[in-house]
Design a protein around this motif. Structure first.
Motif, PDB file in Angstrom:
ATOM      1  N   ASN A  90      23.344  44.366  31.462  1.00 24.46           N
ATOM      2  CA  ASN A  90      24.290  44.432  30.346  1.00 24.46           C
ATOM      3  C   ASN A  90      25.657  44.957  30.787  1.00 24.46           C
ATOM      4  O   ASN A  90      26.491  45.315  29.953  1.00 24.46           O
ATOM      5  N   SER A  91      25.898  45.010  32.085  1.00 26.67           N
ATOM      6  CA  SER A  91      27.183  45.497  32.587  1.00 26.67           C
ATOM      7  C   SER A  91      28.297  44.495  32.313  1.00 26.67           C
ATOM      8  O   SER A  91      28.088  43.281  32.357  1.00 26.67           O
ATOM      9  N   ASN A  92      29.484  45.026  32.048  1.00 22.91           N
ATOM     10  CA  ASN A  92      30.680  44.197  31.915  1.00 22.91           C
ATOM     11  C   ASN A  92      31.415  44.188  33.253  1.00 22.91           C
ATOM     12  O   ASN A  92      31.782  45.246  33.775  1.00 22.91           O
ATOM     13  N   ILE A  93      31.614  43.007  33.802  1.00 19.85           N
ATOM     14  CA  ILE A  93      32.241  42.860  35.116  1.00 19.85           C
ATOM     15  C   ILE A  93      33.597  42.183  34.953  1.00 19.85           C
ATOM     16  O   ILE A  93      33.708  41.143  34.307  1.00 19.85           O
ATOM     17  N   THR A  94      34.617  42.803  35.547  1.00 17.92           N
ATOM     18  CA  THR A  94      35.937  42.187  35.582  1.00 17.92           C
ATOM     19  C   THR A  94      36.275  41.837  37.019  1.00 17.92           C
ATOM     20  O   THR A  94      36.261  42.713  37.895  1.00 17.92           O
ATOM     21  N   ILE A  95      36.539  40.563  37.259  1.00 19.58           N
ATOM     22  CA  ILE A  95      36.914  40.099  38.594  1.00 19.58           C
ATOM     23  C   ILE A  95      38.390  39.696  38.555  1.00 19.58           C
ATOM     24  O   ILE A  95      38.773  38.817  37.786  1.00 19.58           O
ATOM     25  N   THR A  96      39.183  40.366  39.373  1.00 19.76           N
ATOM     26  CA  THR A  96      40.631  40.127  39.384  1.00 19.76           C
ATOM     27  C   THR A  96      41.048  39.540  40.714  1.00 19.76           C
ATOM     28  O   THR A  96      40.757  40.118  41.765  1.00 19.76           O
ATOM     29  N   ASN A 114      34.543  38.811  33.140  1.00 19.91           N
ATOM     30  CA  ASN A 114      35.902  38.546  32.693  1.00 19.91           C
ATOM     31  C   ASN A 114      36.784  38.323  33.919  1.00 19.91           C
ATOM     32  O   ASN A 114      36.818  39.165  34.823  1.00 19.91           O
ATOM     33  N   GLU A 115      37.480  37.194  33.968  1.00 16.65           N
ATOM     34  CA  GLU A 115      38.321  36.870  35.124  1.00 16.65           C
ATOM     35  C   GLU A 115      39.792  37.101  34.794  1.00 16.65           C
ATOM     36  O   GLU A 115      40.295  36.618  33.774  1.00 16.65           O
ATOM     37  N   LEU A 116      40.480  37.845  35.673  1.00 18.93           N
ATOM     38  CA  LEU A 116      41.887  38.172  35.486  1.00 18.93           C
ATOM     39  C   LEU A 116      42.683  37.855  36.743  1.00 18.93           C
ATOM     40  O   LEU A 116      42.113  37.632  37.817  1.00 18.93           O
ATOM     41  N   THR A 117      43.993  37.854  36.602  1.00 15.72           N
ATOM     42  CA  THR A 117      44.888  37.760  37.760  1.00 15.72           C
ATOM     43  C   THR A 117      45.798  38.982  37.759  1.00 15.72           C
ATOM     44  O   THR A 117      46.084  39.561  36.707  1.00 15.72           O
ATOM     45  N   LYS A 168      45.252  39.066  58.963  1.00  7.65           N
ATOM     46  CA  LYS A 168      44.107  38.264  58.550  1.00  7.65           C
ATOM     47  C   LYS A 168      44.039  38.069  57.034  1.00  7.65           C
ATOM     48  O   LYS A 168      43.222  37.302  56.539  1.00  7.65           O
ATOM     49  N   TYR A 169      44.878  38.778  56.316  1.00  9.98           N
ATOM     50  CA  TYR A 169      44.785  38.799  54.848  1.00  9.98           C
ATOM     51  C   TYR A 169      45.081  37.429  54.229  1.00  9.98           C
ATOM     52  O   TYR A 169      46.098  36.811  54.520  1.00  9.98           O
ATOM     53  N   LYS A 170      44.170  36.976  53.362  1.00 13.17           N
ATOM     54  CA  LYS A 170      44.386  35.757  52.605  1.00 13.17           C
ATOM     55  C   LYS A 170      44.295  35.999  51.100  1.00 13.17           C
ATOM     56  O   LYS A 170      44.959  35.327  50.320  1.00 13.17           O
ATOM     57  N   ASN A 171      43.477  36.954  50.712  1.00 10.77           N
ATOM     58  CA  ASN A 171      43.355  37.248  49.287  1.00 10.77           C
ATOM     59  C   ASN A 171      42.678  38.602  49.104  1.00 10.77           C
ATOM     60  O   ASN A 171      41.941  39.064  49.977  1.00 10.77           O
ATOM     61  N   LEU A 172      42.968  39.216  47.963  1.00 13.29           N
ATOM     62  CA  LEU A 172      42.277  40.427  47.533  1.00 13.29           C
ATOM     63  C   LEU A 172      41.607  40.113  46.210  1.00 13.29           C
ATOM     64  O   LEU A 172      42.251  39.629  45.272  1.00 13.29           O
ATOM     65  N   ILE A 173      40.312  40.370  46.152  1.00 12.91           N
ATOM     66  CA  ILE A 173      39.560  40.144  44.922  1.00 12.91           C
ATOM     67  C   ILE A 173      38.950  41.480  44.498  1.00 12.91           C
ATOM     68  O   ILE A 173      38.138  42.051  45.221  1.00 12.91           O
ATOM     69  N   GLU A 174      39.377  41.954  43.356  1.00  8.26           N
ATOM     70  CA  GLU A 174      38.951  43.267  42.871  1.00  8.26           C
ATOM     71  C   GLU A 174      37.805  43.110  41.885  1.00  8.26           C
ATOM     72  O   GLU A 174      37.818  42.218  41.031  1.00  8.26           O
ATOM     73  N   ILE A 175      36.823  43.982  41.991  1.00 14.92           N
ATOM     74  CA  ILE A 175      35.674  43.961  41.088  1.00 14.92           C
ATOM     75  C   ILE A 175      35.566  45.310  40.395  1.00 14.92           C
ATOM     76  O   ILE A 175      35.516  46.354  41.051  1.00 14.92           O
ATOM     77  N   ASN A 176      35.549  45.268  39.085  1.00 16.60           N
ATOM     78  CA  ASN A 176      35.394  46.479  38.273  1.00 16.60           C
ATOM     79  C   ASN A 176      34.157  46.309  37.401  1.00 16.60           C
ATOM     80  O   ASN A 176      34.010  45.290  36.718  1.00 16.60           O
ATOM     81  N   ILE A 177      33.289  47.308  37.426  1.00 15.38           N
ATOM     82  CA  ILE A 177      32.048  47.245  36.664  1.00 15.38           C
ATOM     83  C   ILE A 177      32.018  48.390  35.661  1.00 15.38           C
ATOM     84  O   ILE A 177      32.019  49.571  36.046  1.00 15.38           O
ATOM     85  N   ASP A 178      32.035  48.043  34.402  1.00 10.44           N
ATOM     86  CA  ASP A 178      31.935  49.014  33.305  1.00 10.44           C
ATOM     87  C   ASP A 178      32.985  50.119  33.386  1.00 10.44           C
ATOM     88  O   ASP A 178      32.753  51.243  32.913  1.00 10.44           O
ATOM     89  N   ASP A 179      34.121  49.815  34.005  1.00 19.83           N
ATOM     90  CA  ASP A 179      35.190  50.807  34.189  1.00 19.83           C
ATOM     91  C   ASP A 179      34.701  52.059  34.906  1.00 19.83           C
ATOM     92  O   ASP A 179      35.275  53.139  34.756  1.00 19.83           O
ATOM     93  N   LYS A 180      33.652  51.904  35.692  1.00 23.99           N
ATOM     94  CA  LYS A 180      33.095  53.035  36.445  1.00 23.99           C
ATOM     95  C   LYS A 180      33.103  52.788  37.952  1.00 23.99           C
ATOM     96  O   LYS A 180      33.160  53.731  38.740  1.00 23.99           O
TER      97      LYS A 180
END
Length: 295
Positions: A114-120, A148-151, A46-58
């Motif tokens: 004020n959290s920093n969110i990285t979406i990969t 912040n959006e990354l690949t 069923k896999y089509k994509n993986l989207i990772e979410i990191n919040i404040d490196d925590k």
């Protein structure tokens, strides 16, 4: 004689029908009530994509997207993210799932304005729809975070976690095993305090026994805490290749390793590898009854 046969067949039909009725009426609902939304192994087809979410490196977790643009699995990459475990997030409309995720993170004080969110993203499938829905859900909760959006690639994530796997399917499966083992460790109170101190060094002759013992003690503690008398090899309750040997989570037993429990005693073969140098230990029911090499 024919009449007796008909009665016998009728009795069998009634018994089978009764069993089926019980299964669907009682057993299956009871099973479902004890089976959480995150308690299943991933279906890689069923896999089509993986989207990772990191919040404040925590907080770090991955959302696995299927062809219906739904989150059908959550991969936990740190202990903090386990607040999302079994919260009925999966297999709903994407906006509802994201609303739940954001709400739970806010309630646990892991997501702030004020959290920093990285979406990969790991590929482009459904990513635009995802990021739009995520933005809409954030707005509902009046969040104005720096995003912040990354690949990234699955191979890179595999390497970051020190996992195995060559194909995408194998890597996704091992990411799922890693996630399940992390949840299992938290649920069964397996912590870094159970490891010997200062073992996060390069694997060598001088510390290989200590690191191997770390793995063995975690298995033994799991057996004791869960009051398990017998457990077969290759079980899916505590996967040996997902048990870290050191406090920095750098070393794990190889796929040649195994263990089983018999009469509450743990028998194990633990193999560790550092750049082609293998360290092997065989445990015969006790951490003290050990020999170096294969069993």
């Amino acid at each position: 004689m024919n009449e007796n046969k008909l009665l016998f067949i009728l009795e069998i039909v009634l018994i089978v029908g009764g069993l089926l009725f019980f299964t669907f009426k009682e057993a299956i609902p009871e099973y479902k009530s004890n089976y959480g939304s995150s308690d299943k192994f991933i279906n890689t087809t069923k896999y089509k994509n993986l989207i990772e979410i990191n919040i404040d490196d925590k907080v770090d977790f991955g959302l696995v997207i299927n062809e219906d643009n739904k989150i059908y699995d959550i991969l936990f990459f740190d202990k903090t993210s386990i607040c999302l475990y079994n919260q009925n997030i999966e297999n709903k409309e994407l906006d509802k799932s994201l609303d739940s995720i954001i709400s739970i993170l806010i309630e646990n004080n892991y997501l702030k304005n004020n959290s920093n969110i990285t979406i990969t993203r790991y590929n482009d499938n459904y990513y635009k729809e995802f990021i739009n829905k995520f933005s809409s859900s954030s707005s509902k909760y009046k969040l104005n975070n720096n995003v912040n959006e990354l690949t990234n690639s699955l191979e890179s994530k595999r390497n970051d976690l020190g996992l195995a796997g060559k194909t995408d399917t194998e890597i996704i499966q091992n990411l799922d095993y890693y996630s399940k083992q992390l949840v299992s460790n938290v649920k069964n109170n397996i912590s870094k305090e159970e490891e010997s101190t200062d073992t996060s060094v390069v694997l060598s002759n001088s510390n290989s026994r200590t690191l191997s013992d770390n793995v063995y003690k975690k298995i033994e503690n799991y057996i004791i805490k869960n009051n398990i008398s017998n457990l077969e090899k290759d079980n899916d309750k505590l996967i040996i290749t997902m048990i870290s040997a050191d406090s920095s989570n750098k070393y794990y037993p190889t796929s040649n390793s195994w263990y089983y429990a018999k009469n509450k005693k743990v028998y194990a073969f633990i193999e560790l590898n550092e750049n082609g140098n293998y360290y092997r230990y065989c445990y015969n029911g006790s951490i003290d009854d050990i020999k170096e090499g294969t069993c």
